[in-house]
Design an enzyme around this catalytic site. Sequence first.
Site, PDB file in Angstrom:
ATOM      1  N   LEU A 133       0.822  -1.221   0.000  1.00 53.59           N
ATOM      2  CA  LEU A 133       0.000   0.000   0.000  1.00 53.59           C
ATOM      3  C   LEU A 133       0.850   1.262   0.000  1.00 53.59           C
ATOM      4  CD1 LEU A 133      -2.855  -1.000   2.505  1.00 53.59           C
ATOM      5  CD2 LEU A 133      -2.884  -1.090   0.009  1.00 53.59           C
ATOM      6  N   ASN A 193       7.489  -3.326   3.629  1.00 52.13           N
ATOM      7  CA  ASN A 193       8.752  -2.816   3.055  1.00 52.13           C
ATOM      8  C   ASN A 193       8.689  -1.324   2.742  1.00 52.13           C
ATOM      9  OD1 ASN A 193       6.975  -3.390   0.902  1.00 52.13           O
ATOM     10  ND2 ASN A 193       8.650  -3.755  -0.535  1.00 52.13           N
ATOM     11  N   HIS A 225       9.412 -14.050   0.782  1.00 53.99           N
ATOM     12  CA  HIS A 225       9.855 -13.717  -0.577  1.00 53.99           C
ATOM     13  C   HIS A 225      10.905 -14.771  -0.917  1.00 53.99           C
ATOM     14  CE1 HIS A 225      10.658 -10.930  -4.015  1.00 53.99           C
ATOM     15  NE2 HIS A 225      11.678 -11.766  -4.079  1.00 53.99           N
ATOM     16  N   LEU A 246       9.240  -8.719  -9.323  1.00 54.33           N
ATOM     17  CA  LEU A 246      10.071  -9.773  -8.723  1.00 54.33           C
ATOM     18  C   LEU A 246       9.223 -10.626  -7.790  1.00 54.33           C
ATOM     19  CD1 LEU A 246      13.305  -7.725  -8.030  1.00 54.33           C
ATOM     20  CD2 LEU A 246      13.049  -9.631  -9.632  1.00 54.33           C
ATOM     21  N   ALA A 254      10.961  -2.748  -9.804  1.00 53.47           N
ATOM     22  CA  ALA A 254      10.148  -3.964  -9.965  1.00 53.47           C
ATOM     23  C   ALA A 254       8.811  -3.782  -9.280  1.00 53.47           C
ATOM     24  CB  ALA A 254      10.885  -5.147  -9.342  1.00 53.47           C
ATOM     25  N   LYS A 290       7.245 -10.934   7.561  1.00 49.43           N
ATOM     26  CA  LYS A 290       7.708 -11.096   6.187  1.00 49.43           C
ATOM     27  C   LYS A 290       9.213 -11.275   6.125  1.00 49.43           C
ATOM     28  CE  LYS A 290       7.490 -11.100   1.704  1.00 49.43           C
ATOM     29  NZ  LYS A 290       7.037 -10.079   0.780  1.00 49.43           N
ATOM     30  N   HIS A 303       4.784   1.824  -8.546  1.00 52.78           N
ATOM     31  CA  HIS A 303       5.984   2.658  -8.722  1.00 52.78           C
ATOM     32  C   HIS A 303       5.596   3.722  -9.732  1.00 52.78           C
ATOM     33  CE1 HIS A 303       8.923   0.059  -6.652  1.00 52.78           C
ATOM     34  NE2 HIS A 303       8.198  -0.942  -7.102  1.00 52.78           N
TER      35      HIS A 303
END
Length: 349
Positions: free
Chosen positions: A16, A41, A139, A222, A266, A102, A254
């Site tokens: 978000l 992140n 991930h 990614l 990415a 995560k 992005h």
Amino acid sequence: MSRITITKPDDWHIHLRDGAMLERTVNDVAAWANRAVVMPNLTPPVKTLEDALAYRDRIMSALKTDSGNSEFEALMTLYLTDATSPEIIEAAAASPFVCGVKLYPAGATTNSAAGVTGLEALKPTLAAMEACDLPLLVHGEVTDHDIDIFDREAVFIERTLAPLVDEFPKLRVVLEHITTKDSVDFVTSARNGVAATITPQHLLFDRNDMLVGGIRPHLFCLPILKRRLHKEALRAAAVSGNPKFFLGTDSAPHTVETKEAPCGCAGCYTAHAAMPFYAEVFEEEAALDKLEDFASHFGPDFYGKPRNTEYITLVKEEQLSPMSLSFGESTVTPLRAGETLAWRVETAG
Ligand code: DOR
Ligand code: ZN
């Protein structure tokens, strides 16, 4: 079938962002999903319960409650670092607002510099997650320079994930945004408590779509799109009715200038049209009857949460996908910008 009504979905993996971006990201997902698992992140990352609760407040403040989105719930995650202690885990697990932690291998993707450099020292932390039943969201890519980008997910499973799942037999693990047949096979045959999310872009596209006839930066995400046989394995998994596979968009905005650049970022933005994308795939696979399980049932079942009681209706009616979306001062080019989509969300409530 030209109309389908299903239990309102949830998005079990989304970015978000923060600040001015929240206004669109939050309301785009809340238009079709009741809950979303929010990735941590940010810069700086969301590392503690306190960070997660403050971020949650910012998200909920961005929600426009007058447009039918008032049920929306942000399910928060913590960012695992080399310094995440068992105490941090215990505090987070006691909160009803945190649903997972995560794992980003350091350097694997956007804002992963603070990620984990090795799991050995984190064993007490993983043991605490197992004891508190707080899921690990992964991930799944190695970052070694000598491993080809197209092999990084498969190598991660072999070197890291398979041993981890064995060593912590009660830890619930979600392998996020899977991109390979190797991941489908691993998750299918793994013990209970191991599941995977699948994005729209990995169901709709393969690496030829991104690279043949010119490079298409808006398809770069990614883990990277793989060859067609992997896309086909992901489609088969998504429509299989196997509860280990469920919806997670990985929608990740992005701005256009950071994607269309010599070293582009990415991420694909899909939150505005995720259900039309998934519906198109399920229809192509002659499996629209399996969409509700994938989008609305298997996620909450895995996370031990109630299924939603609201519904959405999707209609087969062509709509033009926007060329760009405004994001505060800048714009984002969404997935399949300017193309015609076959489905649209008619009502949600
Ligand atoms: O393509 C991606 N974008 N993959 C990720 O893992 C992170 C995401 C982002 O945050 O932009
Ligand atoms: Zn993601």
